[in-house]
Design a protein around this motif. Structure first.
Motif, PDB file in Angstrom:
ATOM      1  N   UNK A 148       0.740  -1.113   0.120  1.00  0.00           N
ATOM      2  CA  UNK A 148       0.018  -0.060   0.128  1.00  0.00           C
ATOM      3  C   UNK A 148       1.084   1.236   0.008  1.00  0.00           C
ATOM      4  N   UNK A 149       0.160   2.427   0.106  1.00  0.00           N
ATOM      5  CA  UNK A 149       1.136   3.760  -0.229  1.00  0.00           C
ATOM      6  C   UNK A 149       1.943   3.875   1.104  1.00  0.00           C
ATOM      7  N   UNK A 150       1.688   3.387   2.218  1.00  0.00           N
ATOM      8  CA  UNK A 150       2.399   3.743   3.318  1.00  0.00           C
ATOM      9  C   UNK A 150       3.561   2.759   3.248  1.00  0.00           C
ATOM     10  N   UNK A 151       3.433   1.543   2.923  1.00  0.00           N
ATOM     11  CA  UNK A 151       4.637   0.435   2.707  1.00  0.00           C
ATOM     12  C   UNK A 151       5.454   1.039   1.801  1.00  0.00           C
ATOM     13  N   UNK A 152       4.884   1.473   0.546  1.00  0.00           N
ATOM     14  CA  UNK A 152       5.768   2.141  -0.408  1.00  0.00           C
ATOM     15  C   UNK A 152       6.745   3.197   0.173  1.00  0.00           C
ATOM     16  N   UNK A 153       6.020   4.083   0.705  1.00  0.00           N
ATOM     17  CA  UNK A 153       6.876   5.211   1.462  1.00  0.00           C
ATOM     18  C   UNK A 153       7.853   4.864   2.363  1.00  0.00           C
ATOM     19  N   UNK A 154       7.365   3.759   3.086  1.00  0.00           N
ATOM     20  CA  UNK A 154       8.290   3.089   4.155  1.00  0.00           C
ATOM     21  C   UNK A 154       9.721   2.786   3.543  1.00  0.00           C
ATOM     22  N   UNK A 155       9.325   1.993   2.428  1.00  0.00           N
ATOM     23  CA  UNK A 155      10.467   1.530   1.450  1.00  0.00           C
ATOM     24  C   UNK A 155      11.478   2.591   1.000  1.00  0.00           C
ATOM     25  N   UNK A 156      10.772   3.764   0.602  1.00  0.00           N
ATOM     26  CA  UNK A 156      11.359   5.005   0.259  1.00  0.00           C
ATOM     27  C   UNK A 156      12.524   5.655   1.036  1.00  0.00           C
ATOM     28  N   UNK A 157      11.789   5.630   2.215  1.00  0.00           N
ATOM     29  CA  UNK A 157      12.367   6.148   3.521  1.00  0.00           C
ATOM     30  C   UNK A 157      13.647   5.212   3.973  1.00  0.00           C
ATOM     31  N   UNK A 158      13.634   4.059   3.980  1.00  0.00           N
ATOM     32  CA  UNK A 158      14.556   3.043   4.433  1.00  0.00           C
ATOM     33  C   UNK A 158      15.757   3.050   3.450  1.00  0.00           C
ATOM     34  N   UNK A 159      15.364   3.230   2.102  1.00  0.00           N
ATOM     35  CA  UNK A 159      16.366   3.143   0.987  1.00  0.00           C
ATOM     36  C   UNK A 159      17.384   4.479   1.422  1.00  0.00           C
ATOM     37  N   UNK A 160      16.483   5.500   1.521  1.00  0.00           N
ATOM     38  CA  UNK A 160      17.209   6.750   1.750  1.00  0.00           C
ATOM     39  C   UNK A 160      18.083   6.728   3.094  1.00  0.00           C
ATOM     40  N   UNK A 161      17.521   6.208   4.138  1.00  0.00           N
ATOM     41  CA  UNK A 161      18.334   6.134   5.353  1.00  0.00           C
ATOM     42  C   UNK A 161      19.577   4.979   5.417  1.00  0.00           C
ATOM     43  N   UNK A 162      19.143   3.924   4.715  1.00  0.00           N
ATOM     44  CA  UNK A 162      20.286   3.006   5.039  1.00  0.00           C
ATOM     45  C   UNK A 162      21.422   3.065   3.881  1.00  0.00           C
ATOM     46  N   UNK A 163      20.913   3.312   2.487  1.00  0.00           N
ATOM     47  CA  UNK A 163      21.778   3.248   1.453  1.00  0.00           C
ATOM     48  C   UNK A 163      22.108   4.577   0.963  1.00  0.00           C
ATOM     49  N   UNK A 164      20.960   5.514   0.572  1.00  0.00           N
ATOM     50  CA  UNK A 164      21.478   6.625  -0.194  1.00  0.00           C
ATOM     51  C   UNK A 164      22.239   7.681   0.950  1.00  0.00           C
ATOM     52  N   UNK A 165      21.760   7.969   2.095  1.00  0.00           N
ATOM     53  CA  UNK A 165      22.366   8.756   2.918  1.00  0.00           C
ATOM     54  C   UNK A 165      23.172   8.163   4.133  1.00  0.00           C
ATOM     55  N   UNK A 166      23.758   6.857   3.809  1.00  0.00           N
ATOM     56  CA  UNK A 166      24.604   6.187   4.994  1.00  0.00           C
ATOM     57  C   UNK A 166      25.877   7.094   5.232  1.00  0.00           C
ATOM     58  N   UNK A 167      25.670   7.481   6.724  1.00  0.00           N
ATOM     59  CA  UNK A 167      26.951   8.319   7.229  1.00  0.00           C
ATOM     60  C   UNK A 167      28.247   7.629   6.997  1.00  0.00           C
ATOM     61  N   UNK A 168      28.479   6.404   7.397  1.00  0.00           N
ATOM     62  CA  UNK A 168      29.641   5.775   6.968  1.00  0.00           C
ATOM     63  C   UNK A 168      29.425   4.627   5.941  1.00  0.00           C
ATOM     64  N   UNK A 169      30.691   4.140   5.297  1.00  0.00           N
ATOM     65  CA  UNK A 169      30.528   3.110   4.220  1.00  0.00           C
ATOM     66  C   UNK A 169      29.765   1.977   4.793  1.00  0.00           C
ATOM     67  N   UNK A 170      28.666   1.410   3.959  1.00  0.00           N
ATOM     68  CA  UNK A 170      27.942   0.496   4.329  1.00  0.00           C
ATOM     69  C   UNK A 170      28.429  -0.938   3.798  1.00  0.00           C
ATOM     70  N   UNK A 171      28.611  -1.937   4.548  1.00  0.00           N
ATOM     71  CA  UNK A 171      28.735  -3.259   4.059  1.00  0.00           C
ATOM     72  C   UNK A 171      27.589  -4.114   4.366  1.00  0.00           C
TER      73      UNK A 171
END
Length: 597
Positions: A351-374
């Protein structure tokens, strides 16, 4: 002897201390040597409706003591319920397997929903009530000295303090004397009753709401007062009503119970979901979002102001909505195409919230990771990589930095798999999930314009049969044939890299466990041997990767030779250098273009 029996047989401070896992001297010191001012730190937080709430936070050692008392009492309650075959509770606050969702569900699809708030709930439960309860209650019937000690652990300034870990469970025990008569009274009037801490809720489908519970007193008929009989039951239990918070909600308007909407199904408020989506949209566009914060002006009145929000605040909003969503999914009738047992996505579109939650987690963990992420293929690989970096830190400056105390701190983040990442991101571990997630990442990145991607994301994959599909996906994404078994690393797009495990000298496949010495992988746990394939394990003679990581690697980290990991760590190190150079080149090009314009 169960824990309730042990508690009932206790007769001294020594007995109580042992039950709570404390040294008797230490318990006595906390209770009798420290002054009340030394035991608690007091602070105030503004209420949204005005005024302040005083919180008394216990010092760490007292908090630990209270947390253990809370756990002990919770265990005792469960033992009592099992013995008396009680499966239902009217109280849903601070109880195991209960929540605001179970509380709200009692009142779904009702014509009328009445909310009643108790005045100064914790403050009305004083030292004497706590001590007296543990002495006189037939389920506990504790020794008087023991009851006194429990009350001394729990109370501050003669009452249960807000901020103590054991205040909720004790308030529930004492609040039970209110639940029984109220539930009986509600049933007599064909109403449902539940309580969450100091929030009482009564609901019914009767054509007219029972005046014994509440009646309108204003001209417009929309202000309600608690009925005399209901108030008498509450008063008799030594509680009082907060008259300003009494309200009756009708089925043709929004009905809320403990912050959740209950008209049709248990749900979060629509504006709550809209706010989370709006904040995320702003975050993906600008890298920031704003939230409201309640503060106080010079006169002590609440003032709402706008401040920059934190990622964890927004994550909490999504997590809360997701918990309610999952609760509803589990309550659905099961059918053959439906599965949510392990919190995985059901076979239906998000649903819309799940899709937006996915966008948020992609941003938080991958797009804007504060350190190199393994990102490894599974949880056990994280243990190996972290241990290898710790052991070889001085050779890899990109992976660890030396502190002033000449100790090394890891400079990278290892991705943690969870039920949420499996359900929302489709990332539960393994090459199959990684292959699919690369395509999800590429699509999600297209919708993000915020400035970031300062650090690389490095997926480490086993260089075996399962990697073939990933190489094919990589070559499709990069529109080249650069990805193969011999690649040291592959830059996929933006800040995304793939690092395959180095092949053996004879060119054969590898998995990450191959970089340990044979003496390590040959370690026996009892009589069981390690099965690195993690497939078709004979648990009578073999043990899995999880046990290998926990009981062989973690337990013996200081003794293990990690030199076999050098080539893999070198590849990770080189990726960080490579991405740093790419970012520098991008900034240089941007500067040149700005100068030309």
């Amino acid at each position: 002897m169960n824990q309730l029996e042990k508690l009932k047989s206790a007769i001294s401070l020594h007995d109580v201390a042992l039950l709570l896992g404390f040294q008797p001297k230490h318990l006595a010191y906390i209770l009798y040597k420290k002054t009340p001012a030394e035991k608690y730190k007091q602070f105030e937080i503004p209420k949204r409706a005005g005024g302040v709430r005083t919180i008394n936070a216990p010092i760490p050692e007292l908090k630990t003591l209270q947390r253990r008392l809370s756990s002990l009492l919770q265990n005792c309650i469960e033992e009592i319920n099992r013995t008396r075959k009680i499966s239902h509770s009217f109280s849903h606050g601070f109880r195991r397997k209960h929540s605001i969702m179970t509380n709200a569900r009692v009142h779904r699809k009702k014509r009328y929903v009445l909310n009643v708030d108790l005045e100064n709930f914790f403050g009305t439960i004083n030292f004497g009530r706590v001590r007296g309860f543990f002495i006189s209650n037939r389920n506990f019937a504790l020794n008087e000295k023991v009851a006194t000690i429990l009350a001394q652990i729990a109370c501050h300034e003669n009452v249960l303090p807000q901020g103590s870990p054991c205040s909720p469970v004790i308030s529930n025990l004492i609040g039970h004397i209110l639940d029984i008569p109220l539930a009986a009274f509600a049933a007599k009037l064909k109403c449902s009753y539940s309580r969450y801490a100091d929030d009482l809720t009564l609901s019914t489908n009767r054509h007219e709401f029972p005046k014994e519970l509440a009646f309108p007193y204003a001209e417009n008929g929309h202000k309600w007062k608690v009925g005399e009989q209901l108030e008498e039951i509450i008063t008799r239990a030594h509680f009082s009503v907060n008259a300003s918070k009494t309200r009756l909600q009708y089925k043709d308007s929004r009905q809320e119970v403990t912050g959740l909407v209950v008209n049709a199904k248990v749900n979060t408020r629509s504006e709550y979901r809209r706010m989370a989506r709006a904040m995320t949209h702003r975050l993906l566009k600008t890298g920031k979002f704003q939230t409201k914060q309640i503060d106080q002006d010079v006169d002590g009145k609440p003032v709402e102001k706008e401040v920059d929000g934190r990622l964890e605040q927004l994550n909490g909003m999504f997590s809360f909505n997701e918990s309610v969503h999952l609760y509803n999914l589990r309550k659905r009738p099961k059918h053959k195409n439906y599965k949510v047992d392990k919190d995985l996505r059901p076979s239906e579109k998000p649903d819309a919230m799940e899709n937006m939650y996915c966008n948020f987690l992609v941003y938080k963990y991958f797009y804007a990771c504060p350190k190199p992420l393994i990102v490894c293929e599974g949880k056990t690989d994280n243990i190996y990589i972290k241990a290898a970096i710790n052991k070889l830190a001085d050779k890899y400056p990109q992976l660890a930095t030396k502190s002033k105390e000449n100790t090394f701190q890891i400079s990278v983040t290892l991705f943690k798999y969870s039920k949420t990442t499996a359900r929302i991101l489709g990332l539960g571990g393994g090459t199959g999930d990684i292959k699919n997630f690369l395509n999800i990442l590429r699509d999600k990145y297209k919708g993000i314009s915020a400035p970031s991607m300062d650090k690389p994301v490095i997926f480490i994959i086993d260089n075996d049969e399962g990697a073939k599909e990933i190489y094919s996906t990589l070559n499709t994404i990069t529109k080249s044939k650069v990805a193969n078994r011999d690649s040291e690393f592959v830059h996929v797009f933006e800040n995304i890299y793939i690092v395959p495990t180095p092949l053996k000298p004879d060119g054969k496949d590898t998995m990450i466990e191959d970089f340990f010495e044979e003496s390590v992988t040959n370690t026996k746990l009892g009589e069981k041997v390690f099965n690195p394939s993690n497939k078709r394990i004979n648990y009578k003679t073999e043990y899995s990767k999880n046990h290998f990581a926990e009981y062989v690697i973690k337990k013996n980290e200081d003794k293990i030779n990690f030199s076999g990991f050098k080539e893999l760590l070198t590849r990770i190190d080189q990726v960080i250098i490579n991405y740093s150079a790419l970012k520098m080149l991008q900034r240089l090009k941007t500067s040149v273009n700005v100068a030309k314009s």
